[in-house]
Enzyme design. Structure first.
Site, PDB file in Angstrom:
ATOM      1  N   LYS A 206       0.814  -1.224   0.000  1.00 29.94           N
ATOM      2  CA  LYS A 206       0.000   0.000   0.000  1.00 29.94           C
ATOM      3  C   LYS A 206       0.847   1.273   0.000  1.00 29.94           C
ATOM      4  O   LYS A 206       0.444   2.298  -0.533  1.00 29.94           O
ATOM      5  CB  LYS A 206      -0.942   0.007   1.201  1.00 29.94           C
TER       6      LYS A 206
ATOM      7  N   GLU B  26      -9.799   7.580   4.008  1.00 25.89           N
ATOM      8  CA  GLU B  26     -10.691   6.690   4.745  1.00 25.89           C
ATOM      9  C   GLU B  26      -9.932   5.392   4.968  1.00 25.89           C
ATOM     10  O   GLU B  26      -9.003   5.069   4.236  1.00 25.89           O
ATOM     11  CB  GLU B  26     -11.969   6.419   3.954  1.00 25.89           C
TER      12      GLU B  26
ATOM     13  N   SER C 287       1.452  -9.783  -1.259  1.00 30.23           N
ATOM     14  CA  SER C 287       1.132  -8.368  -1.031  1.00 30.23           C
ATOM     15  C   SER C 287       1.513  -7.854   0.347  1.00 30.23           C
ATOM     16  O   SER C 287       1.786  -6.663   0.503  1.00 30.23           O
ATOM     17  CB  SER C 287      -0.354  -8.134  -1.287  1.00 30.23           C
TER      18      SER C 287
HETATM   19  C1  PLP Z   1      -5.150  -3.813   1.542  1.00 26.52           C
HETATM   20  C2  PLP Z   1      -4.473  -5.082   1.219  1.00 26.52           C
HETATM   21  C3  PLP Z   1      -4.882  -5.885   0.125  1.00 26.52           C
HETATM   22  C4  PLP Z   1      -6.074  -5.564  -0.717  1.00 26.52           C
HETATM   23  O1  PLP Z   1      -5.997  -4.370  -1.434  1.00 26.52           O
HETATM   24  P1  PLP Z   1      -5.775  -4.338  -3.009  1.00 26.52           P
HETATM   25  O2  PLP Z   1      -6.064  -2.928  -3.364  1.00 26.52           O
HETATM   26  O3  PLP Z   1      -6.719  -5.309  -3.622  1.00 26.52           O
HETATM   27  O4  PLP Z   1      -4.366  -4.720  -3.271  1.00 26.52           O
HETATM   28  C5  PLP Z   1      -4.157  -7.022  -0.152  1.00 26.52           C
HETATM   29  N1  PLP Z   1      -3.104  -7.404   0.598  1.00 26.52           N
HETATM   30  C6  PLP Z   1      -2.692  -6.671   1.650  1.00 26.52           C
HETATM   31  C7  PLP Z   1      -1.518  -7.147   2.434  1.00 26.52           C
HETATM   32  C8  PLP Z   1      -3.348  -5.483   1.987  1.00 26.52           C
HETATM   33  O5  PLP Z   1      -2.936  -4.766   3.033  1.00 26.52           O
END
Ligand code: PLP
Length: 400
Positions: free
Chosen positions: A97, A119, A385
């Site tokens: 993020k 938000e 992610s």
């Molecule tokens: C917020 C988050 C997501 C989901 O958000 P996307 O916009 O779909 O990428 C996925 N993985 C993690 C670790 C997150 O913090």
């Protein structure tokens, strides 16, 4: 077949902000000047060499990029394919993020803004926003549903420690939807000095395109790293989880026009698609307007947005970004619905096989690997992610 689809569609956003049938800017008139100011300037600002230099310098020295592309040997053996993990979990703050919030804080500075509003649902985007506001010395106001503030207290504490003001949204269901409404209202009332940082590839044009471009550093690096390791820039599969879709958009971006690369999106089926406790947007949703863009969203027959559910807070969203709606409709993207249980199992598997505890969101992408029929020569990139520390108390409920 794939090639025909490829020729018939474009994955570049149109001037009006559409990907095929999805996107646009469906906003109240009061918001128009703010969004229009951004729309008129964002591409030019992003293309400015001085902006690029500052963005990449911060990604390197602050975020810790490039993130490694790691060949997961034991997982590869287990799945029966050559699996690389793109380690977004190693970014500062523990997830992808921050790539976006770094980009947007620089954008806000170029637009002369003094204050940031955002938000947050589970607090992850709020923390990534508070982080870059501290870094740049900008005032930060984060709206968060008062129920979410109770459920996610550690992230509220983090944001406060970083100097942000966390404002409880006390209307409606006191969750993300209401926080979004109240943050929007704040922005309408303070158009000149405030920038609104959206946390995913959602919202009115130009947000989905801008966020996708900031996150596209993921696939930009992947191409380079894969060339180094495999002698080619293109894998056979790229797999990512989709909440709003920003890590997936970033992981897919530089492969969108490469038909040989299969793009696989894992959405959250929660307790199961048919249980009523799910966030499987493409499996259950229909076209409609959500948060300023036309997309696919979960809704009742009379168009009320359905309350989503997933074990992972980051995937607990009733829609997907318009790019993903287009990838789904055009057949360019392959969507898999992964249950809580499948995700948890995949999270444990990665921990034991590779010594990496993944975020529950990322565990959905790992679980999708089990649904693909691959051979050991297939090269697969999974976007990891985020890291799983935040999810330990959930994981440990499943330990026996
Ligand atoms: C917020 C988050 C997501 C989901 O958000 P996307 O916009 O779909 O990428 C996925 N993985 C993690 C670790 C997150 O913090």
């Amino acid at each position: 077949m794939e090639q025909l689809i490829e020729q018939a569609t474009s994955f570049e956003v149109s001037d009006k902000g559409f990907y095929g049938n999805f996107g646009g800017a469906f906003i109240p008139e009061m918001l128009y000047p703010n969004v229009e100011e951004l729309r008129q300037n964002y591409r030019q600002i992003m293309a400015d060499p001085a902006f690029q230099a500052e963005f990449y310098a911060l990604l390197t020295d602050y975020v810790g990029r490039p993130t490694p592309l790691f060949l997961a040997k034991r997982l590869s053996e287990d799945i029966g394919a050559t699996i690389y993990l793109k380690r977004e979990d190693l970014c500062h703050t523990g997830a992808h993020k921050v790539n976006n919030t770094i980009g947007q804080i620089l954008m806000a500075q170029r637009l002369g803004k003094k204050r940031i509003v955002a938000e947050t649902g589970a607090g992850q985007h709020g923390v990534a926003t508070a982080t870059v506001c501290a870094l740049m010395g900008l005032e930060c106001i984060v709206y968060m549903g008062s129920i979410d503030m109770e459920r996610q207290k550690p992230n509220v504490d983090r944001m406060r420690m970083l100097g942000a003001i966390v404002v409880p949204a006390t209307s409606g269901s006191q969750t993300l939807k209401d926080a979004t409404n109240e943050a929007m209202r704040h922005w309408i009332n303070n158009p000149v000095d405030t920038h609104y940082i959206i946390g995913s590839v959602v919202g009115p044009h130009p947000y989905p395109d801008m966020v996708a471009r900031f996150q596209s550093v993921i696939s930009e690096e992947t191409r380079r790293q894969l060339l180094d390791k495999e002698g080619r820039e293109t894998p056979d599969y790229v797999v990512a989880c989709v909440g709003g879709g920003s890590n997936a958009a970033g992981a897919f971006f530089h492969y969108l026009n490469e038909p040989s690369v299969k793009l696989v999106a894992a959405e959250a089926a929660g307790q199961g698609i048919a249980t009523g406790h799910s966030a499987a947007t493409t499996a259950l949703g229909k076209p409609g307007v959500l948060h300023g863009s036309r997309t696919i969203l979960m809704q009742t027959d009379d168009g009320q947005v359905t309350e989503p559910y997933s074990i992972s807070a980051g995937l607990d969203y009733p829609g997907i970004g318009p790019l993903h709606a287009h990838l789904f409709e055009s057949g360019r993207g392959h969507f898999h619905s992964i249950t809580d249980e499948q995700a948890v199992r995949a999270g444990f598997k990665l921990s034991k096989l590779e010594g990496i505890i993944p975020a529950l969101e990322s565990a959905h992408a790992l679980a999708a690997l089990e649904e693909l029929s691959m051979t050991k020569d297939d090269v697969v990139v999974v976007c990891l992610s985020g890291r799983g520390d935040k999810d330990l108390s959930t994981y440990t409920k499943y330990l026996d």
